[in-house]
Design an enzyme around this catalytic site. Structure first.
Site, mmCIF file in Angstrom:
data_model
loop_
_atom_site.group_PDB
_atom_site.id
_atom_site.type_symbol
_atom_site.label_atom_id
_atom_site.label_comp_id
_atom_site.label_asym_id
_atom_site.label_seq_id
_atom_site.Cartn_x
_atom_site.Cartn_y
_atom_site.Cartn_z
ATOM 1 N N VAL A 1 54.287 37.353 39.667
ATOM 2 C CA VAL A 1 54.523 36.096 38.944
ATOM 3 C C VAL A 1 56.020 35.889 38.704
ATOM 4 C CG1 VAL A 1 54.106 34.862 36.765
ATOM 5 C CG2 VAL A 1 52.247 36.115 37.849
ATOM 6 N N PHE B 1 49.543 29.012 37.466
ATOM 7 C CA PHE B 1 48.295 28.746 38.195
ATOM 8 C C PHE B 1 48.514 29.041 39.677
ATOM 9 C CE2 PHE B 1 48.459 25.906 34.484
ATOM 10 C CZ PHE B 1 47.336 26.350 33.803
ATOM 11 N N LEU B 2 49.253 30.107 39.944
ATOM 12 C CA LEU B 2 49.615 30.437 41.331
ATOM 13 C C LEU B 2 48.497 31.221 41.997
ATOM 14 C CD1 LEU B 2 53.174 31.837 40.487
ATOM 15 C CD2 LEU B 2 52.586 29.488 41.134
ATOM 16 N N CYS C 1 43.001 38.687 39.256
ATOM 17 C CA CYS C 1 42.907 37.669 38.194
ATOM 18 C C CYS C 1 41.486 37.395 37.737
ATOM 19 C CB CYS C 1 43.565 36.380 38.673
ATOM 20 S SG CYS C 1 45.261 36.636 39.163
HETATM 21 C C1 UGA Z 1 43.533 32.714 40.955
HETATM 22 C C2 UGA Z 1 43.598 31.218 40.620
HETATM 23 O O1 UGA Z 1 43.092 30.447 41.720
HETATM 24 C C3 UGA Z 1 45.022 30.789 40.305
HETATM 25 O O2 UGA Z 1 45.053 29.419 39.906
HETATM 26 C C4 UGA Z 1 45.572 31.666 39.165
HETATM 27 O O3 UGA Z 1 46.908 31.356 38.858
HETATM 28 C C5 UGA Z 1 45.493 33.129 39.580
HETATM 29 O O4 UGA Z 1 44.118 33.460 39.881
HETATM 30 C C6 UGA Z 1 46.031 33.962 38.447
HETATM 31 O O5 UGA Z 1 45.439 33.946 37.367
HETATM 32 O O6 UGA Z 1 47.115 34.532 38.578
HETATM 33 P P1 UGA Z 1 43.981 34.185 43.159
HETATM 34 O O7 UGA Z 1 43.313 35.308 42.416
HETATM 35 O O8 UGA Z 1 45.267 34.440 43.843
HETATM 36 O O9 UGA Z 1 44.252 32.930 42.162
HETATM 37 O O10 UGA Z 1 42.978 33.725 44.290
HETATM 38 P P2 UGA Z 1 41.948 32.553 44.561
HETATM 39 O O11 UGA Z 1 42.393 31.774 45.731
HETATM 40 O O12 UGA Z 1 41.662 31.791 43.339
HETATM 41 O O13 UGA Z 1 40.674 33.390 45.008
HETATM 42 C C7 UGA Z 1 40.046 34.351 44.144
HETATM 43 C C8 UGA Z 1 38.820 34.939 44.784
HETATM 44 O O14 UGA Z 1 37.774 33.975 44.852
HETATM 45 C C9 UGA Z 1 39.006 35.442 46.218
HETATM 46 O O15 UGA Z 1 38.352 36.681 46.345
HETATM 47 C C10 UGA Z 1 38.324 34.395 47.064
HETATM 48 O O16 UGA Z 1 37.826 34.924 48.269
HETATM 49 C C11 UGA Z 1 37.207 33.966 46.142
HETATM 50 N N1 UGA Z 1 36.723 32.587 46.412
HETATM 51 C C12 UGA Z 1 37.528 31.521 46.222
HETATM 52 C C13 UGA Z 1 35.410 32.403 46.820
HETATM 53 O O17 UGA Z 1 34.631 33.373 46.981
HETATM 54 N N2 UGA Z 1 34.942 31.128 47.039
HETATM 55 C C14 UGA Z 1 35.738 30.042 46.851
HETATM 56 O O18 UGA Z 1 35.247 28.913 47.055
HETATM 57 C C15 UGA Z 1 37.057 30.239 46.450
#
Ligand code: UGA
Length: 446
Positions: free
Chosen positions: A11, A152-153, A266
């Site tokens: 971050v 919200f990254l 996260c």
């Molecule tokens: C998440 C949030 O999306 C960010 O907005 C937030 O800032 C961040 O946490 C944080 O708190 O620092 P991130 O963990 O990097 O970001 O990843 P995401 O893209 O949100 O995906 C998280 C998980 O959900 C992954 O394992 C992904 O494969 C899964 N996922 C995502 C699904 O299974 N289905 C979906 O439709 C979307």
């Protein structure tokens, strides 16, 4: 503006380098000497697309530098960001000792009115504690404000998310602090064609926006994953269900991809922490327990499907494609792939694995499985493939070649990356999440 960012992890580094990118003069501080040396030498300790270029450009142009010392970093800084880690303790609470230590150190260095920004993901009311800590250690009685500015990254697209966010949330107690934060983010808010809204709230609300957003996104994923189970039982297609739901603007199409569950540093941690905080405040947030329970089941679904297809897993060779918790990162924290590997090893299967970025990190957890350079090496002689991360490299695989290399044509797609009809035509026995094995007549939107 002159900015100091304390904590140069994921971050902090993205925040510091992107603030430099929009024109501020930034010093990123970290107590880890090795990390600071690496950064000064132009090496980025994490894999994040685009970050290396932003860091290099801003260092060269003199807007970004790295330091090991808070007093050095804070010299002349109008804004100080706290971006240190808040790892979970054994009970699921966030460990706030780094936030406290940094708050104390910042208080000792205050020389002029400073806005201290809490950006680490913290439980609601941490801002109050930061303010109390700084007040106690502010020996010279310098004016300051504590602001909450949650991030919200997303890993893998953090630079783009920072420079073109959906919104910027600022929790501030005074108009003076809010004005400083507006000025800081003005280049993003004004220059972006969409005009990014800056939401000013009180500190507690800003902290809650972060918890509530992450938990809601996790809830959406668990919801569609639960629906995917009903699709499997009823012969429906979760892809079509999600598409049909997502076209309703009130629902939105994001985060409705069914699969082998969510991982990362996260969602699992934040949902558990939010539930815990709610409990401490006197509200039993049972809905969030269900979100996590559904996710636990979903993460192991690929192994369950492999077992159904192969009957006995002992001594079977299973190729695991993808180890990172999602594509474009080398992060394996809480990755569903690792849960599946653990389960496969319990069943005495032979695991071969590959990932474009995350193999080295996984080796530290599972030193005794076979790591392969690429997907083709990985699937050679495999009784079944488990696809766990939807990397672009895997989407582009030569599928007939994969089929030829495997011992048995069993393909379990934990991310619904491929089309069931196409996989069937190539010759695979193909299983995915919440979809019929062969696709149905296409549903079109007109
Ligand atoms: C998440 C949030 O999306 C960010 O907005 C937030 O800032 C961040 O946490 C944080 O708190 O620092 P991130 O963990 O990097 O970001 O990843 P995401 O893209 O949100 O995906 C998280 C998980 O959900 C992954 O394992 C992904 O494969 C899964 N996922 C995502 C699904 O299974 N289905 C979906 O439709 C979307």
């Amino acid at each position: 503006m002159k900015v100091c960012v304390i904590g140069s992890g994921y971050v902090g580094l993205v925040t510091g380098s992107c603030l430099a990118e929009i024109g501020h003069t930034v010093t990123c501080v970290d107590s880890d000497e090795r990390k600071i040396e690496m950064l000064r030498g132009g090496t980025i300790p994490i894999f994040e697309p685009g970050l290396e270029e932003v860091v290099a450009r801003n260092c060269t142009e003199g807007r970004l530098r790295f330091s090991q010392s808070i007093p050095d970093g804070m010299q002349g800084a109008q804004v100080v960001f706290i971006c240190v880690g808040t790892p979970p303790t054994a009970s699921g609470e966030a460990d706030l000792s780094f936030v406290e230590a940094v708050s104390t150190a910042v208080a000792h260095e205050l020389a002029d009115y400073t806005v201290i920004v809490e950006k680490s993901t913290v439980p609601v009311r941490t801002g109050e504690r930061v303010k109390q800590t700084i007040t106690r250690n502010n020996v010279n009685n310098v004016e300051f404000d504590v602001v909450s500015n949650p991030e919200f990254l997303r890993e893998g697209s953090a630079v783009g998310d920072f420079l073109a966010p959906d919104r910027i949330v600022v929790g501030a107690e005074t108009e003076r602090a809010a004005a400083v934060m507006r000025e800081l983010y003005e280049p993003i808010a004004k220059k972006h064609p969409r005009k990014v809204p800056i939401i000013i709230t009180d500190v507690n609300s800003a902290e809650l926006i972060k918890h509530a957003s992450n938990s809601f996104l996790a809830l959406k994923i668990s919801y569609i994953n639960a629906v995917s189970q009903i699709c499997e039982l009823s012969g429906a297609d979760v892809g079509k269900v999600a598409e049909g739901m997502g076209l309703d603007k009130r629902i939105g199409k994001g985060f409705l991809s069914a699969g082998a569950g969510f991982g990362g540093s996260c969602f699992p941690k934040d949902v558990a922490a939010f539930r815990q905080i709610a409990g401490e405040l006197g509200y039993e947030f049972g809905l969030l327990k269900e979100v996590l329970d559904i996710n636990e089941l979903q993460k192991l679904l690929p192994v369950k499907k492999a077992k159904q297809a192969l009957w006995v897993l002992k001594d079977k060779t299973i190729a695991v494609l993808g180890l990172a918790f999602k594509p474009n990162t080398d992060d394996i924290r809480e990755a569903p792939a690792l849960c599946c590997i653990r389960e496969l090893l319990k069943e005495n299967a032979k695991v071969r694995a590959c990932d474009p970025q995350a193999a080295e990190r996984t080796r530290e957890v599972f030193p005794d499985i076979t790591y392969c350079e690429n997907a083709y090496d990985c699937v050679e002689g495999a009784d079944a493939v488990l696809l766990m991360t939807e990397w672009d490299e895997f989407a582009k695989l030569d599928l007939p070649k994969v089929l030829r290399l495997m011992k048995h044509p069993i393909f379990i797609d934990g991310r619904n990356l491929f089309d069931p009809q196409q996989m069937h035509e190539v010759g695979f026995e193909y299983y995915s999440i919440g979809r019929p094995q062969k696709s149905r007549a296409p549903t079109t939107v007109s």
